[in-house]
Design an enzyme around this catalytic site. Structure first.
Site: not given
Lengths: 382, 253
Positions: A83, A105, A369
């Site tokens: 991210k 969000e 990830s």
């Protein structure tokens, strides 16, 4: 048409937001043509995020499954997941646009933490919308965001999870559109977000492709990644889309099965949510249904429009892994490789147990990830 | 017919009512009460699970209507009865997803067959040309929104694909009562009126008789949603409350 992936994507938003999307689109295009923008992005990737992330051959897992498994270690990024790649990219864009109030969000809290991190780094005001259900189950990430100086805004509406947090972030943006940059966390939302977020996650695929060729001598037979909104998957797929001999496999969350899952492509119908047309888990009246996954980051009824396109164009396939399989994979990777994956990423690992049947000896690239520290509590409790 | 009804009312007010709250039978009675109180047209809101342009009141109204078992098929059934019972036009307001679920054209045709005169869709795609052409062919008005942020070139495009009336959004923000509306509304409405012959009605935030009075000095109509729905949701007698709220907004109270 611009902003579409085949019949998916687009800009289904209130009129109030269209000028803001145009401004973002224009800023994105200018930035992407500017060498200095990418130089700065890459500099942060190296010196702050810790890239390139390693590609690890999972020897014991390979032996166990009869496959040749390679792990792209996004779990080793600063803040613990992919991210941060997108958060750095978008904060640089926000700064260019002169916006210093950032909203985001978050579901599991990984994107929220990444956003709060870059806001701290750049001295910007940060508000993170998070469903109250998610706040309760991801308390550690809530505290991390607060320590980083972000305001975490609880969202009570609907199911009080990621989709409701996203709606509330959009409402904030409609209200404060002049001053605010909406830093969306996945390849979802109206154009240009799916393309914008993809551009910052392509670094995963570029590195992985070079690394697997350098370390193993050739391309993999398959690339596997979990898909919630789908940003880590698009990121790694992007470097292999033109390779007919490389199978691209997205893993959707099958949750507890029987209507309690997050598998939009497998079980959804085309629909519009949060400004984009894509596969959507909805009832026969077009009401968006509640989803379920043990991985909060996959607990979303929609999916990035490019994935819907790749699925219908048969350029990628999308398979299912349920809660139990993800938990087993979480434990297996701990035992065999000394790596705790995020429960989201454990879905990608979990599919290997299916894939190995009939694919003996195949070379598989798995996008790991994120790391699983945030999930230890959930795993112990299950 | 929508434009005509707005023009024929000296003080044109268009109330918004969420369908199915507390149930469809009561919604029908509320519509009659609103007509009696002097509404020029009525917006029927189709509840949606994820109303991203709505503030807390209409979010709650949507949520409660869905909780109480709202179904599209039941609404379709009621619409026919309501539109034949009312003399003023019925307009459907819905997010696009429920309208698209069985095919947008098919849904628009069945709305038209039920006597609905127009639709308002807050999350239309940027290029709504095909949808406008569809609506024109079917014979149902596509009411478009113009926001305070909408640039002149875009306004021209929106107006070229708009019928019934133009919905001027008063504020940057989501639906919900505001005690003060921005003064720029006047110039915004004037600018739109210079560019079209369609009536221009102002919505978002309207919550008092004095606001209605002030807006009607330069706009062709006003739309009232959250203020009305908040009163209805809090009322023991929602039908009477709907009537009295609208009467109060039109006549001062």
């Amino acid at each position: 048409m611009k902003g579409y992936f085949g019949e998916f994507g687009g800009q289904y938003v209130p009129e109030t937001l269209l000028p803001a999307l145009d401004e973002l689109d224009a800023a994105m295009e200018t930035a992407f043509d500017d060498r200095a923008f990418w130089d700065e992005f890459n500099s942060y990737m190296i010196h702050y995020v810790g890239r390139p992330t390693p590609l690890t051959r999972a020897k014991r897992l390979s032996d166990h499954l009869g496959l040749d498994v390679w792990l792209k270690r996004e779990d080793l990024n600063h803040t613990g997941s992919h991210k941060i790649n997108n958060a750095i990219g978008q904060i640089l864009l926000a700064r260019r646009m002169g916006k210093n109030r950032i909203i985001a969000e978050t579901g599991a809290g990984q994107h929220g933490v990444a956003t709060a991190t870059v806001c701290a780094l750049f001295g910007m005001e940060c508000h993170v919308y998070m469903g109250s259900t998610d706040m309760a189950r991801q308390q550690v990430n809530v505290e991390r965001m607060r320590l980083l100086g972000a305001e975490v805004v609880p969202v009570e509406g609907g199911s009080a999870t990621l989709k409701d947090a996203t709606s509330e972030a959009i409402r904030d943006w409609i209200t404060n559109v002049d001053t605010t940059y909406y830093l969306i966390g996945s390849v979802i939302g109206p154009h240009p977000y799916p393309s914008l977020v993809r551009a910052f996650q392509e670094i995963i695929g570029r590195e992985a492709r070079q690394q697997i060729i350098a370390q193993s001598g050739s391309l993999p037979d398959a690339v596997i990644a979990c898909v919630g909104g789908g940003s880590n998957a698009i990121g790694i797929f992007s470097a292999f889309l033109d390779e007919d001999k490389v199978d691209l496999i997205g893993v959707e969350a099958y949750g507890q099965g029987n209507g309690r899952h997050g598998a939009s492509i497998n079980f959804g119908m085309p629909g519009v949510l949060h400004g984009t047309r894509s596969f959507l888990i909805q009832d026969k009246d077009g009401q968006v249904m509640e989803t379920h996954s043990i991985a909060a980051g996959l607990d979303y009824p929609g999916v990035g429009p490019e994935h819907s396109f790749l699925a219908t164009a048969k350029k990628a396939c999308y398979v299912l892994v349920d809660d139990e399989q993800a938990l087993s994979a979480f434990k297996l990777l701990n035992r065999l490789e000394g790596i705790a994956p995020a429960l989201e990423s454990a879905h990608a690992v979990g599919y290997l147990s299916e894939y190995c049947k009939g694919h003996e000896g195949m070379k598989v690239l798995v996008n790991l990830s994120g790391r699983g520290d945030k999930d230890i509590h959930t795993v112990i409790g299950s | 017919m929508i434009a005509e009804s707005i023009r024929n009312h000296k003080k044109a007010i268009i109330p918004y009512v969420t369908a199915g709250l507390p149930n469809l039978e009561t919604t029908g009675k509320i519509l009659l009460a609103l007509q009696e109180a002097g509404a020029a047209a009525i917006e029927i809101g189709i509840p949606f699970s994820d109303p991203m342009a709505d503030g807390p009141v209409l979010q709650k109204a949507s949520y409660m209507a869905l909780q109480s078992g709202f179904k599209m098929d039941d609404l379709q059934h009621c619409l026919k009865g309501w539109s034949s019972m009312l003399e003023i036009p019925l307009i459907v307001m819905s997010y696009i997803n429920p309208l698209m679920r069985k095919g947008l054209s098919r849904t628009l045709i069945s709305l038209k067959d039920s006597g609905v005169k127009g639709v308002i869709i807050p999350d239309l795609p940027r290029d709504a040309g095909e949808i406008y052409a569809d609506c024109t062919e079917i014979g149902i008005d596509l009411i478009r929104m113009v926001a305070p942020t909408t640039l002149p070139e875009r306004i021209t495009k929106v107006l070229s694909e708009c019928s019934g009336f133009v919905y001027a959004v008063s504020i940057k923000g989501v639906t919900g009562s505001r005690s003060d509306l921005p003064v720029e509304v006047r110039s915004q409405v004037r600018a739109i009126k210079d560019m079209t012959d369609l009536p221009v009605c102002v919505g978002f935030g309207v919550s008092s008789a004095s606001q209605v009075e002030n807006l009607l000095a330069f706009a062709d109509g006003v739309i009232v949603g959250s203020y009305l729905m908040a009163n209805i949701m809090n009322a023991a007698d929602p039908v009477r409350t709907a009537h009295d709220t609208l009467h109060g907004l039109l006549n001062g109270s």
